[in-house]
Scaffold this motif. Structure first.
Motif, PDB file in Angstrom:
ATOM      1  N   THR A  55       0.817  -1.208   0.000  1.00  0.00           N
ATOM      2  CA  THR A  55       0.000   0.000   0.000  1.00  0.00           C
ATOM      3  C   THR A  55       0.851   1.257   0.000  1.00  0.00           C
ATOM      4  O   THR A  55       1.963   1.295   0.518  1.00  0.00           O
ATOM      5  CB  THR A  55      -0.932   0.059   1.234  1.00  0.00           C
ATOM      6  OG1 THR A  55      -0.138   0.063   2.424  1.00  0.00           O
ATOM      7  CG2 THR A  55      -1.881  -1.118   1.266  1.00  0.00           C
ATOM      8  N   GLY A  56       0.293   2.246  -0.621  1.00  0.00           N
ATOM      9  CA  GLY A  56       0.792   3.604  -0.574  1.00  0.00           C
ATOM     10  C   GLY A  56      -0.415   4.470  -0.277  1.00  0.00           C
ATOM     11  O   GLY A  56      -1.550   4.106  -0.589  1.00  0.00           O
ATOM     12  N   SER A  57      -0.191   5.605   0.357  1.00  0.00           N
ATOM     13  CA  SER A  57      -1.320   6.466   0.679  1.00  0.00           C
ATOM     14  C   SER A  57      -0.960   7.926   0.447  1.00  0.00           C
ATOM     15  O   SER A  57       0.215   8.305   0.448  1.00  0.00           O
ATOM     16  CB  SER A  57      -1.763   6.256   2.132  1.00  0.00           C
ATOM     17  OG  SER A  57      -0.718   6.594   3.020  1.00  0.00           O
ATOM     18  N   ALA A  58      -1.982   8.716   0.241  1.00  0.00           N
ATOM     19  CA  ALA A  58      -1.819  10.154   0.048  1.00  0.00           C
ATOM     20  C   ALA A  58      -2.842  10.883   0.899  1.00  0.00           C
ATOM     21  O   ALA A  58      -3.983  10.430   1.048  1.00  0.00           O
ATOM     22  CB  ALA A  58      -1.999  10.517  -1.420  1.00  0.00           C
TER      23      ALA A  58
ATOM     24  N   GLN B 155       0.731  14.894   1.441  1.00  0.00           N
ATOM     25  CA  GLN B 155       1.787  14.038   1.973  1.00  0.00           C
ATOM     26  C   GLN B 155       1.559  12.637   1.446  1.00  0.00           C
ATOM     27  O   GLN B 155       0.422  12.162   1.383  1.00  0.00           O
ATOM     28  CB  GLN B 155       1.751  14.003   3.501  1.00  0.00           C
ATOM     29  CG  GLN B 155       1.966  15.351   4.147  1.00  0.00           C
ATOM     30  CD  GLN B 155       1.833  15.279   5.654  1.00  0.00           C
ATOM     31  OE1 GLN B 155       1.339  14.306   6.209  1.00  0.00           O
ATOM     32  NE2 GLN B 155       2.279  16.328   6.325  1.00  0.00           N
ATOM     33  N   ILE B 156       2.659  11.998   1.080  1.00  0.00           N
ATOM     34  CA  ILE B 156       2.607  10.640   0.558  1.00  0.00           C
ATOM     35  C   ILE B 156       3.352   9.731   1.521  1.00  0.00           C
ATOM     36  O   ILE B 156       4.419  10.081   2.024  1.00  0.00           O
ATOM     37  CB  ILE B 156       3.226  10.569  -0.851  1.00  0.00           C
ATOM     38  CG1 ILE B 156       2.318  11.296  -1.843  1.00  0.00           C
ATOM     39  CG2 ILE B 156       3.470   9.138  -1.280  1.00  0.00           C
ATOM     40  CD1 ILE B 156       2.828  11.301  -3.260  1.00  0.00           C
ATOM     41  N   SER B 157       2.778   8.548   1.767  1.00  0.00           N
ATOM     42  CA  SER B 157       3.412   7.562   2.636  1.00  0.00           C
ATOM     43  C   SER B 157       3.370   6.195   1.973  1.00  0.00           C
ATOM     44  O   SER B 157       2.496   5.915   1.155  1.00  0.00           O
ATOM     45  CB  SER B 157       2.687   7.481   3.985  1.00  0.00           C
ATOM     46  OG  SER B 157       2.750   8.719   4.669  1.00  0.00           O
ATOM     47  N   THR B 158       4.333   5.358   2.330  1.00  0.00           N
ATOM     48  CA  THR B 158       4.357   3.990   1.838  1.00  0.00           C
ATOM     49  C   THR B 158       4.323   3.030   3.017  1.00  0.00           C
ATOM     50  O   THR B 158       4.764   3.361   4.119  1.00  0.00           O
ATOM     51  CB  THR B 158       5.624   3.717   0.998  1.00  0.00           C
ATOM     52  OG1 THR B 158       6.775   3.983   1.791  1.00  0.00           O
ATOM     53  CG2 THR B 158       5.642   4.570  -0.252  1.00  0.00           C
TER      54      THR B 158
ATOM     55  N   TYR C  72       5.738  12.288   3.239  1.00  0.00           N
ATOM     56  CA  TYR C  72       6.643  13.077   2.405  1.00  0.00           C
ATOM     57  C   TYR C  72       5.817  14.098   1.615  1.00  0.00           C
ATOM     58  O   TYR C  72       4.800  13.745   1.018  1.00  0.00           O
ATOM     59  CB  TYR C  72       7.428  12.165   1.454  1.00  0.00           C
ATOM     60  CG  TYR C  72       8.654  12.848   0.925  1.00  0.00           C
ATOM     61  CD1 TYR C  72       9.819  12.903   1.677  1.00  0.00           C
ATOM     62  CD2 TYR C  72       8.634  13.488  -0.303  1.00  0.00           C
ATOM     63  CE1 TYR C  72      10.947  13.561   1.212  1.00  0.00           C
ATOM     64  CE2 TYR C  72       9.752  14.149  -0.782  1.00  0.00           C
ATOM     65  CZ  TYR C  72      10.901  14.182  -0.013  1.00  0.00           C
ATOM     66  OH  TYR C  72      12.005  14.840  -0.469  1.00  0.00           O
ATOM     67  N   PRO C  73       6.240  15.366   1.587  1.00  0.00           N
ATOM     68  CA  PRO C  73       5.421  16.410   0.966  1.00  0.00           C
ATOM     69  C   PRO C  73       5.348  16.307  -0.557  1.00  0.00           C
ATOM     70  O   PRO C  73       6.306  15.937  -1.223  1.00  0.00           O
ATOM     71  CB  PRO C  73       6.131  17.704   1.378  1.00  0.00           C
ATOM     72  CG  PRO C  73       7.534  17.318   1.657  1.00  0.00           C
ATOM     73  CD  PRO C  73       7.479  15.898   2.163  1.00  0.00           C
ATOM     74  N   TYR C  74       4.177  16.655  -1.064  1.00  0.00           N
ATOM     75  CA  TYR C  74       3.981  16.833  -2.493  1.00  0.00           C
ATOM     76  C   TYR C  74       2.872  17.851  -2.678  1.00  0.00           C
ATOM     77  O   TYR C  74       2.092  18.119  -1.770  1.00  0.00           O
ATOM     78  CB  TYR C  74       3.672  15.514  -3.212  1.00  0.00           C
ATOM     79  CG  TYR C  74       2.235  15.058  -3.169  1.00  0.00           C
ATOM     80  CD1 TYR C  74       1.437  15.136  -4.305  1.00  0.00           C
ATOM     81  CD2 TYR C  74       1.664  14.536  -2.014  1.00  0.00           C
ATOM     82  CE1 TYR C  74       0.113  14.704  -4.289  1.00  0.00           C
ATOM     83  CE2 TYR C  74       0.354  14.106  -1.993  1.00  0.00           C
ATOM     84  CZ  TYR C  74      -0.427  14.187  -3.124  1.00  0.00           C
ATOM     85  OH  TYR C  74      -1.724  13.767  -3.111  1.00  0.00           O
TER      86      TYR C  74
END
Length: 143
Positions: free
Chosen positions: A6-9, A21-24, A32-34
């Protein structure tokens, strides 16, 4: 066998003034910012295209390692860059191309064989298959 990752935003605000922010699952990315600025204006942070590029480069290179081993070769070193092109098209934006650039040193394999096996990996890696609607090109350099 089935593997799920999974990855999440997370996002708040509008498109241009918002932040995300994005997380794995692994924690490699943790909030992590985007945002618009990191995607379109070169501001520090990540963006979906570079994440797709990293995933594609990693998957392709790992698949090539397997294919090389099956052909009796072991890579001394390989480095792949995936250039993901995002363009404005009718109806919005689209990823219109992915260009893989591979440089590798594989003892016993000449450039023709290395290129043949690299093309096999490009066609067969799971991320290439998932991105099949996008033209994917490959450039190979034997070190």
């Amino acid at each position: 066998m089935q593997i799920n990752r999974t990855g999440s935003a997370q996002w708040s605000g509008g498109l241009k003034d918002g932040k995300g922010q994005i997380s794995t699952q692994s924690g490699a990315l943790n909030h992590y910012p985007y945002g618009f600025a990191s995607r379109f204006e070169g501001v520090p942070g990540t963006n979906p295209e570079e994440l797709i590029g990293a995933a594609h480069a990693g998957c392709f290179t790992m698949a090539l390692s397997l294919i090389l081993n099956e052909a009796g070769f072991t890579a001394e070193s390989m480095e792949t860059t995936a250039k993901v092109t995002l363009e404005s098209v009718e109806g919005g934006f689209a990823i219109t191309a992915i260009h893989l650039t591979l440089t590798g040193k594989v003892p016993g394999a000449d450039e023709a064989k290395f290129t043949e096996l690299a093309n096999k990996a490009k066609a067969g890696c799971p991320v290439s298959k998932a991105l099949a609607s996008v033209p994917i090109t490959l450039e190979v350099h034997a070190a």
